[in-house]
Design a protein around this motif. Structure first.
Motif, short mmCIF file in Angstrom:
data_model
loop_
_atom_site.label_atom_id
_atom_site.label_comp_id
_atom_site.label_asym_id
_atom_site.label_seq_id
_atom_site.Cartn_x
_atom_site.Cartn_y
_atom_site.Cartn_z
N CYS A 135 -3.00 59.81 -37.30
CA CYS A 135 -1.92 60.21 -36.37
C CYS A 135 -1.38 59.09 -35.68
O CYS A 135 -1.43 58.63 -34.66
CB CYS A 135 -2.41 61.12 -35.35
SG CYS A 135 -3.44 62.56 -36.10
N PRO A 203 -2.57 65.37 -31.88
CA PRO A 203 -2.27 66.46 -31.07
C PRO A 203 -2.96 67.23 -30.42
O PRO A 203 -4.01 67.76 -31.17
CB PRO A 203 -1.15 67.10 -32.10
CG PRO A 203 -1.74 66.88 -33.53
CD PRO A 203 -2.35 65.80 -33.16
N TYR A 204 -3.07 67.26 -29.06
CA TYR A 204 -4.30 67.78 -28.39
C TYR A 204 -3.78 68.75 -26.85
O TYR A 204 -4.61 69.36 -26.38
CB TYR A 204 -5.26 66.97 -27.86
CG TYR A 204 -4.93 65.96 -27.15
CD1 TYR A 204 -4.51 65.91 -25.73
CD2 TYR A 204 -5.05 64.63 -27.59
CE1 TYR A 204 -3.92 64.84 -24.94
CE2 TYR A 204 -4.46 63.31 -26.83
CZ TYR A 204 -3.81 63.63 -25.51
OH TYR A 204 -3.50 62.61 -24.88
N ASN A 206 -2.89 71.75 -24.77
CA ASN A 206 -3.02 73.22 -25.29
C ASN A 206 -1.67 73.92 -24.92
O ASN A 206 -0.67 73.44 -24.28
CB ASN A 206 -4.15 73.71 -24.29
CG ASN A 206 -3.75 73.78 -22.60
OD1 ASN A 206 -2.88 73.98 -22.17
ND2 ASN A 206 -4.37 72.87 -21.94
N GLY A 227 -1.49 71.22 -29.76
CA GLY A 227 -2.74 71.25 -30.39
C GLY A 227 -3.05 72.58 -30.40
O GLY A 227 -4.34 73.08 -30.62
N GLY A 231 -5.95 73.40 -27.51
CA GLY A 231 -5.62 72.20 -27.80
C GLY A 231 -6.57 71.45 -28.93
O GLY A 231 -6.63 70.36 -29.36
N ASP A 233 -6.95 72.44 -32.25
CA ASP A 233 -6.74 72.95 -33.68
C ASP A 233 -6.88 71.67 -34.58
O ASP A 233 -7.56 71.94 -35.71
CB ASP A 233 -5.32 73.69 -33.87
CG ASP A 233 -5.16 75.04 -33.53
OD1 ASP A 233 -6.38 75.38 -32.68
OD2 ASP A 233 -4.25 75.63 -33.21
N PHE A 234 -6.25 70.82 -34.32
CA PHE A 234 -6.42 69.37 -35.22
C PHE A 234 -7.65 68.94 -35.40
O PHE A 234 -8.24 68.62 -36.51
CB PHE A 234 -5.51 68.50 -34.60
CG PHE A 234 -5.50 67.18 -35.71
CD1 PHE A 234 -4.54 67.17 -36.78
CD2 PHE A 234 -6.38 66.15 -35.45
CE1 PHE A 234 -4.36 65.85 -37.66
CE2 PHE A 234 -6.31 65.20 -36.41
CZ PHE A 234 -5.39 64.88 -37.23
#
Length: 293
Positions: A135, A203-204, A206, A227, A231, A233-234
């Motif tokens: 990222c 990406p985090y 929420n 995210g 937050g 998911d990634f």
């Protein structure tokens, strides 16, 4: 008539930022955390003066034409609510300048502090040769890692071709094209593996926090911020595949911002090492390959 000095002009512009309702109490996190610093950045940049040495120019007089240019820049900051870095196409991280525009988020990762102060070094060694900046955005962490570790090669991966185009500008600017390889990759899917160190500022943010972001943050690419509901998911996908990309004694340095509670709910079995940073001791962690395997 008394000439307006650089310092006086900064103070005037800071007052304008405050009067316009641009508040910095929660730390915009986009380069500055208060109106004076924001005004100083914009004034010094517009006047072509050193951005890191206000004291040396504080009492220098500013011509009326230059004052007018500064005023126009500040008005653009106020009327558009664009982050200052997008107006100047420049952001600094650990004293290193980087090009930035709306194709990437503004570089501000706390991992930069750890590269600068050698906090990660105890987990590295003579065999540390390959680093991944996952990222990568505008490539700032990849550049800083290459600067911190002269003997390593760095892969800089991002799903966004737009972001990688900006990263290319910064890699070339710092003459590191022979040591940094840019990779278009959805997570780790196209990465080459064999890494001794993975740096990741994913990406985090929420969903609730995304909905409440200030206007300045909404100017940044959603892809680099959001995210999912909690937050994570990634990070869930990352943890499924990270170990396979890491050498035996490799470590992952992961930034999660203010999401520690969500992280611990999502991964209750993990016990990361948390680094102390300027934002506290619960925003950047270290995990070993063994923990992720």
């Amino acid at each position: 008539m008394t000439a307006v000095t650089v310092l006086a002009l900064i103070e005037q512009m800071a007052a304008r930022l405050e009067a316009a309702g641009l508040t910095f109490s929660d730390g915009f996190g986009q380069g500055t955390t208060n109106a004076f610093d924001e005004a100083a950045w914009l004034v010094l940049w517009q006047l072509g003066l050193p951005l890191d040495d206000l004291d040396s120019v504080a009492h220098q007089p500013v011509a009326q034409a230059d004052q007018a240019q500064v005023a126009r820049l500040l008005e653009a900051r106020i009327s558009t609510r664009k982050p200052a870095a997008y107006l100047t196409n420049e952001a600094w991280l650990m004293g290193v300048p980087f090009y930035v525009d709306e194709r990437t988020i503004i570089p501000r990762s706390l991992i930069a502090e750890l590269l600068d102060n050698a906090s990660i070094d105890p987990w590295l060694g003579e065999k540390t040769r390959r680093v991944l900046d996952l990222c990568t955005g505008n490539g700032s962490l990849a550049v800083l890692a290459a600067m911190a570790y002269p003997d390593v090669s760095v892969d800089a991966a991002d799903i966004s071709l737009d972001a990688l185009a900006v990263a290319r500008i910064n890699v070339d600017r710092h003459l590191l094209d022979s040591r940094i390889t840019l990779i278009e990759s959805d997570g780790l899917a196209a990465c080459r593996g064999g890494y001794d160190l993975i740096l990741c500022n994913p990406p985090y943010v929420n969903a609730a926090s995304m909905a409440a972001l200030p206007v300045e943050f909404r100017a940044e690419p959603v892809l680099a911020l959001a995210g999912g509901e909690d937050g994570m998911d990634f990070i869930r996908d990352l943890f499924l595949t990270a170990a396979a990309q890491m050498n035996e004694n490799a470590v992952l340095v992961l930034e999660i911002g203010h999401e520690r509670a969500n992280f611990e709910r999502a991964f209750p079995h993990l016990e990361p090492l948390w680094f102390e940073t300027s934002a506290g001791g619960d925003q950047v962690m270290l995990l070993t390959r063994e923990q992720l395997a």
